[in-house]
Design a protein around this motif. Structure first.
Motif, mmCIF file in Angstrom:
data_model
loop_
_atom_site.group_PDB
_atom_site.id
_atom_site.type_symbol
_atom_site.label_atom_id
_atom_site.label_comp_id
_atom_site.label_asym_id
_atom_site.label_seq_id
_atom_site.Cartn_x
_atom_site.Cartn_y
_atom_site.Cartn_z
ATOM 1 N N LEU B 202 4.348 54.775 19.031
ATOM 2 C CA LEU B 202 3.704 55.645 20.017
ATOM 3 C C LEU B 202 2.294 56.019 19.563
ATOM 4 O O LEU B 202 1.351 56.034 20.356
ATOM 5 N N LEU B 203 2.165 56.313 18.271
ATOM 6 C CA LEU B 203 0.845 56.673 17.750
ATOM 7 C C LEU B 203 -0.105 55.481 17.822
ATOM 8 O O LEU B 203 -1.319 55.637 17.832
ATOM 9 N N ASN B 204 0.475 54.296 17.843
ATOM 10 C CA ASN B 204 -0.321 53.076 17.876
ATOM 11 C C ASN B 204 -0.707 52.670 19.307
ATOM 12 O O ASN B 204 -1.492 51.746 19.508
ATOM 13 N N VAL B 205 -0.153 53.363 20.299
ATOM 14 C CA VAL B 205 -0.349 52.932 21.689
ATOM 15 C C VAL B 205 -1.813 53.046 22.119
ATOM 16 O O VAL B 205 -2.471 54.062 21.880
ATOM 17 N N ARG B 206 -2.323 51.984 22.709
ATOM 18 C CA ARG B 206 -3.623 52.006 23.372
ATOM 19 C C ARG B 206 -3.367 51.606 24.817
ATOM 20 O O ARG B 206 -2.977 50.476 25.068
ATOM 21 N N LEU B 207 -3.555 52.545 25.720
ATOM 22 C CA LEU B 207 -3.204 52.277 27.109
ATOM 23 C C LEU B 207 -4.288 51.458 27.795
ATOM 24 O O LEU B 207 -5.475 51.707 27.609
ATOM 25 N N PRO B 208 -3.876 50.487 28.600
ATOM 26 C CA PRO B 208 -4.868 49.728 29.353
ATOM 27 C C PRO B 208 -5.333 50.547 30.561
ATOM 28 O O PRO B 208 -4.661 51.486 30.990
ATOM 29 N N ARG B 209 -6.485 50.214 31.080
ATOM 30 C CA ARG B 209 -6.930 50.852 32.310
ATOM 31 C C ARG B 209 -6.384 50.086 33.498
ATOM 32 O O ARG B 209 -6.107 48.902 33.411
ATOM 33 N N MET B 210 -6.254 50.802 34.600
ATOM 34 C CA MET B 210 -5.755 50.142 35.809
ATOM 35 C C MET B 210 -6.794 50.274 36.901
ATOM 36 O O MET B 210 -7.570 51.233 36.917
ATOM 37 N N TYR B 211 -6.782 49.308 37.792
ATOM 38 C CA TYR B 211 -7.758 49.377 38.875
ATOM 39 C C TYR B 211 -7.137 48.871 40.168
ATOM 40 O O TYR B 211 -6.103 48.222 40.168
ATOM 41 N N ILE B 212 -7.791 49.219 41.270
ATOM 42 C CA ILE B 212 -7.381 48.691 42.567
ATOM 43 C C ILE B 212 -8.534 47.861 43.106
ATOM 44 O O ILE B 212 -9.674 48.000 42.660
ATOM 45 N N ASN B 213 -8.212 46.988 44.002
ATOM 46 C CA ASN B 213 -9.260 46.147 44.579
ATOM 47 C C ASN B 213 -9.876 46.829 45.785
ATOM 48 O O ASN B 213 -9.186 47.393 46.630
ATOM 49 N N ASP B 214 -11.183 46.790 45.836
ATOM 50 C CA ASP B 214 -11.840 47.245 47.042
ATOM 51 C C ASP B 214 -12.336 45.992 47.752
ATOM 52 O O ASP B 214 -12.897 45.107 47.131
ATOM 53 N N THR B 215 -12.121 45.937 49.049
ATOM 54 C CA THR B 215 -12.488 44.694 49.714
ATOM 55 C C THR B 215 -13.886 44.748 50.306
ATOM 56 O O THR B 215 -14.390 43.761 50.802
ATOM 57 N N VAL B 216 -14.496 45.883 50.245
ATOM 58 C CA VAL B 216 -15.811 45.985 50.894
ATOM 59 C C VAL B 216 -16.941 45.775 49.903
ATOM 60 O O VAL B 216 -16.782 45.928 48.705
ATOM 61 N N ASP B 217 -18.068 45.404 50.426
ATOM 62 C CA ASP B 217 -19.247 45.193 49.609
ATOM 63 C C ASP B 217 -19.778 46.542 49.162
ATOM 64 O O ASP B 217 -19.722 47.530 49.886
ATOM 65 N N ILE B 218 -20.329 46.554 47.980
ATOM 66 C CA ILE B 218 -20.794 47.834 47.443
ATOM 67 C C ILE B 218 -21.960 48.402 48.245
ATOM 68 O O ILE B 218 -22.180 49.615 48.296
ATOM 69 N N ARG B 219 -22.708 47.540 48.930
ATOM 70 C CA ARG B 219 -23.880 48.045 49.640
ATOM 71 C C ARG B 219 -23.509 48.804 50.913
ATOM 72 O O ARG B 219 -24.308 49.491 51.486
ATOM 73 N N GLN B 236 -2.219 47.236 45.335
ATOM 74 C CA GLN B 236 -1.465 47.286 44.092
ATOM 75 C C GLN B 236 -2.365 47.654 42.937
ATOM 76 O O GLN B 236 -3.564 47.442 42.971
ATOM 77 N N LEU B 237 -1.729 48.201 41.922
ATOM 78 C CA LEU B 237 -2.464 48.531 40.713
ATOM 79 C C LEU B 237 -2.533 47.290 39.842
ATOM 80 O O LEU B 237 -1.548 46.592 39.667
ATOM 81 N N ASN B 238 -3.722 47.025 39.341
ATOM 82 C CA ASN B 238 -3.864 45.893 38.444
ATOM 83 C C ASN B 238 -4.177 46.418 37.056
ATOM 84 O O ASN B 238 -4.799 47.459 36.897
ATOM 85 N N ILE B 239 -3.778 45.654 36.073
ATOM 86 C CA ILE B 239 -4.073 46.056 34.703
ATOM 87 C C ILE B 239 -5.343 45.355 34.249
ATOM 88 O O ILE B 239 -5.497 44.146 34.407
ATOM 89 N N ASP B 240 -6.272 46.135 33.738
ATOM 90 C CA ASP B 240 -7.521 45.579 33.249
ATOM 91 C C ASP B 240 -7.278 45.018 31.852
ATOM 92 O O ASP B 240 -6.873 45.740 30.946
ATOM 93 N N ALA B 241 -7.541 43.716 31.704
ATOM 94 C CA ALA B 241 -7.247 43.076 30.421
ATOM 95 C C ALA B 241 -8.325 43.335 29.373
ATOM 96 O O ALA B 241 -8.198 42.904 28.230
ATOM 97 N N ASN B 242 -9.378 44.014 29.768
ATOM 98 C CA ASN B 242 -10.482 44.254 28.856
ATOM 99 C C ASN B 242 -10.031 45.144 27.690
ATOM 100 O O ASN B 242 -9.726 46.309 27.856
#
Lengths: 211, 325
Positions: B202-219, B236-242
């Motif tokens: 548990l002390l060793n845990v590094r949690l990944p970040r999660m993201y959702i997809n946005d389908t619209v253009d940022i502009r 759906q929630l995606n796991i960021d592999a970074n």
């Protein structure tokens, strides 16, 4: 490569192998008495289990809860069968009537090894565990993996062969994975490569066991 | 009269109780430890973080005597249970003891898993808030050139960009932690070592970040968009592999205790960390004490144990917790 035997006190024999990032642990239980009717020869079984978070190789076959305790999935089954077939010729089962010899394999980690490479390490590790258990065997089974490269095709096949080096290099197991066409020449060459590699492993084992 | 005599190891096998009594009379245990001597613990962290599919977010390997425990923690998500008002979460462990047999889990495995879950929950180690998912938003940015790049904006890393995005989705989720513990070479009660392995992982845990997809253009200014019909309905929630933006799990480290187990043999001798069949069979009364250096986190007792012995055991456990690295 890192080898260690006798890690598990509760088993008759055990071996632990780290080869690159592939970690395999094997425990041998037996000869254990069986209940029920008399059998003339010991029965022999191999059970291979991946820890639930080992996903390389197992990924496409594992659709169970990652932290559950599933039975063997198809890939574990295939590895177990190969290991059983490869080790059976080296055992003197008739020396152990009314008993069972069971091998339990745990794949602790694996990042880059392919299915055949992993299976090869499992066979090698199981042989070491059998030696550690002092169960009578004819020879130590070791194996080698060769990749058959095709100039035209990017899909390479892999070939795994296991040998009993001191018994005239008898082939005790053979597995080809990939859709490549084979002819006699390619196959001979491949087997030679496997045999060379098996002998390298064997030399290392001999060194390990005698020191 | 012929007197039967055995070598020590033969006696230990044919009459474990007599062998144990004689050892105790000599002031020693069959495993050659002192009565109050604990087995040393050796921990390796992060060795199992090797797979790329199911994320192993933390792992540990703990060795104590001849016993080895491999513990790996993985992560999943669930919708927040709004009826659960507890401020603290737990982890779902599955303990597997290798004993050369396959089949359904044994009583011991099930009891261990359950009590580990209860202990982590009640010792208030994992704040629920630290498992909460605040998803980032992945934006496809083609800048009108046909060359697409995907950027993920997170509230804490890119607060300005995140501010203008549609972020009201998938905010009611939290992560669940599951653990798998594999025990090799069991030679006594396992709670101590399993607890240690779980806590270290548990002390060793590094949690990944999660993201959702946005389908619209940022502009496109998101707030002025009236029509939500073209949004990806399969949210759906995606796991960021970074791996560079992993976050450590925030734990209440002050509440993390150390477990010490005791057994009483012959009604009068207190033994720390039972080892071997003889001791396990003889010790009908047992105690398990989980403590930090000043707070008792957990206590379980079976059988009847003298009050002074309980006191002694608690003192020993606290001392051990204080001295532990």
């Amino acid at each position: 490569m890192f080898l260690k035997t006798g890690l598990v006190d509760t088993a008759s024999g055990s071996a632990y192998v780290e080869a690159d990032d592939c970690i395999v642990q094997v425990s041998v239980y037996g000869p254990r008495p069986i209940r029920g009717s008399f059998i003339e020869k010991a029965s022999f079984s191999v059970e291979c289990k991946f820890l639930p978070y080992v996903t390389k190789v197992a990924a496409e076959h594992q659709n169970t809860n990652p932290n559950g305790k599933p039975g063997m999935n198809s890939i574990e089954q295939r590895i177990s069968t190969y290991v059983e077939t490869a080790l059976l010729p080296c055992l003197l089962l008739e020396n152990y009537p009314k008993s069972t010899i069971d091998i339990y394999v745990t794949v602790i980690a694996n990042k880059s090894a392919s299915l055949l490479e992993l299976t090869n390490w499992i066979v090698n590790c199981s042989s070491l565990a059998l030696v550690d258990s002092a169960i009578e065997i004819k020879d130590i089974v070791t194996g080698g993996v060769a990749t058959i490269e095709d100039e035209n095709d990017s899909k390479n096949s892999q070939c795994l062969a296991s040998f009993m080096n001191l018994r005239n290099n008898e082939i005790v197991g053979f597995w080809i994975d990939g859709g490549q066409e084979l002819n006699e020449k390619v196959l001979t060459k491949t087997l030679e490569t496997c045999q060379e590699r098996a002998q390298v492993v064997r030399r290392n084992f001999n060194g390990f066991l005698t020191t | 009269m012929l007197q039967l005599s055995f070598l020590p190891d033969v006696l230990a096998r044919v009459a474990p109780d007599i062998s144990l009594d004689r050892h105790i009379a000599e002031g020693l245990r069959p495993c050659l430890r002192e009565f109050y001597e604990f087995k040393p613990l050796k921990t390796t962290l992060g060795a199992l973080n090797t797979s790329d599919g199911i994320p192993v977010v933390g792992s540990s390997i703990v060795k104590s005597g001849s016993t080895t425990v491999f513990c790996g923690i993985s992560v999943g998500t669930v919708e927040r249970d709004t009826t659960n008002t507890s401020k603290y979460a737990s982890i779902y462990p599955v303990v597997e003891v290798s004993r050369g047999r396959s089949g359904a889990p044994t009583d011991e495995e099930m009891i261990l898993s359950e009590s580990l879950y209860e202990l982590v929950l009640h010792s208030r180690i994992i704040p629920r808030e630290s498992l909460r998912v605040t998803p980032g938003v992945a934006v496809i940015n083609d800048r009108g050139t046909g060359h697409q790049s995907v950027l993920i904006y997170y509230p804490d890393i890119n607060p300005d960009e995140y501010e203008i995005l549609d972020k009201q989705r998938m905010v009611n989720h939290e992560m669940v932690l599951t653990a798998h513990l594999k025990v090799l070479s069991r030679d006594g009660p396992l709670f101590d070592i399993c607890h240690k392995a779980l806590v270290e992982a548990l002390l060793n845990v590094r949690l990944p970040r999660m993201y959702i997809n946005d389908t619209v253009d940022i502009r496109v200014p998101v707030r002025s968009r009236g029509n939500f019909g073209h949004l990806n309905s399969q949210q759906q929630l995606n796991i960021d592999a970074n791996a560079e933006i992993l976050k450590p799990l925030e734990l209440e480290t002050a509440n993390i205790g150390l477990s010490s187990s005791f057994g009483v043999v012959n009604q009068s001798v207190l033994l720390a960390q039972l080892e071997g069949d003889a001791e396990e069979t003889a010790a009908t009364s047992r105690m398990n004490i989980i403590t930090t250096k000043d707070k008792l986190q957990g206590f379980s007792l079976s059988g009847n144990i003298d009050r002074n012995m309980i006191k002694k055991a608690i003192e020993l456990s606290q001392l051990r917790a204080e001295l532990a690295p």
